[in-house]
Design an enzyme around this catalytic site. Structure first.
Site, mmCIF file in Angstrom:
data_model
loop_
_atom_site.group_PDB
_atom_site.id
_atom_site.type_symbol
_atom_site.label_atom_id
_atom_site.label_comp_id
_atom_site.label_asym_id
_atom_site.label_seq_id
_atom_site.Cartn_x
_atom_site.Cartn_y
_atom_site.Cartn_z
ATOM 1 N N TYR B 13 -3.843 33.771 -4.457
ATOM 2 C CA TYR B 13 -3.992 35.201 -4.139
ATOM 3 C C TYR B 13 -3.508 36.059 -5.312
ATOM 4 C CZ TYR B 13 -3.412 39.576 -1.479
ATOM 5 O OH TYR B 13 -3.465 40.867 -1.034
ATOM 6 N N ASP B 37 -2.474 47.104 5.252
ATOM 7 C CA ASP B 37 -1.860 47.284 3.927
ATOM 8 C C ASP B 37 -1.936 48.756 3.541
ATOM 9 O OD1 ASP B 37 -1.057 47.266 1.278
ATOM 10 O OD2 ASP B 37 -2.280 45.529 0.737
#
Lengths: 123, 123
Positions: B13, B37
């Site tokens: 990631y 997020d």
């Protein structure tokens, strides 16, 4: 639920881990809150189970929790702390990262603790 | 899902945030995965929304993510990283703590990012 209130609750949790009764610790949780400590362990979700769980800590000869850092966003606080516990013969230190989710009344509805065996050290 | 595999996924990631396409980043997620997020923002939960979200980062002139630490238990990884992004005129650094939950295939089913405005700095 303000970040300030969540930070206060986290500080109260750390303080009660050192000085509180199991009931006082569990008072920070909402009814029906879930505790998964460590993540992967069976989930505890009744007041009785939570009190039983925290009684393990509060029943030790000595205990001292210290907050290392806390980070908050939205309804969630993430924080790292050390917990040093002692019995007549031995002392242990564990350093978990806890993830707490709060409801609008400032009570914890979910706590998941991130630690593994290697985070548990005999002193 | 082993801790080792989860750590590999976290590293992938971070690497893809620096070097991957939005599609490559989203390939780390399971179908129907949710991304919040930062925590408190609307939840994104379709592949299209996730690609749109990560395209904001991958569309910048420069980007570099660095993992600070990762801690894993059960199905969950918690990690802190810095992300430095640049446009023609400005550079920004943000330091989130992400909470990722994995399925048994090693795909991310939930990502919640803990950061607030004060974690975003203009360099």
């Amino acid at each position: 639920m303000s970040a300030e209130k969540m930070a206060e609750a986290v500080n109260a949790y750390i303080d009660r881990l050192s000085n509180g009764t199991a009931e006082e610790i569990v008072d920070l949780y909402a009814d029906g809150a879930t505790v998964e400590d460590p993540i992967g362990a069976p989930i505890r979700n009744s007041r009785e189970e939570l009190i039983e769980f925290y009684s393990i800590i509060t029943g030790l000869d000595s205990r001292k929790a210290d907050l290392k850092w806390v980070k908050i966003a939205g309804d969630t606080a993430v924080f790292e702390f050390t917990l040093v516990t002692g019995t007549a013969d031995m002392s242990f230190e564990i350093t978990p990262i806890d993830i707490m989710i709060f409801d609008e009344n400032g009570k914890v509805v979910s706590m998941r603790a991130v630690w593994e065996q290697s985070d548990l050290k005999q002193l």
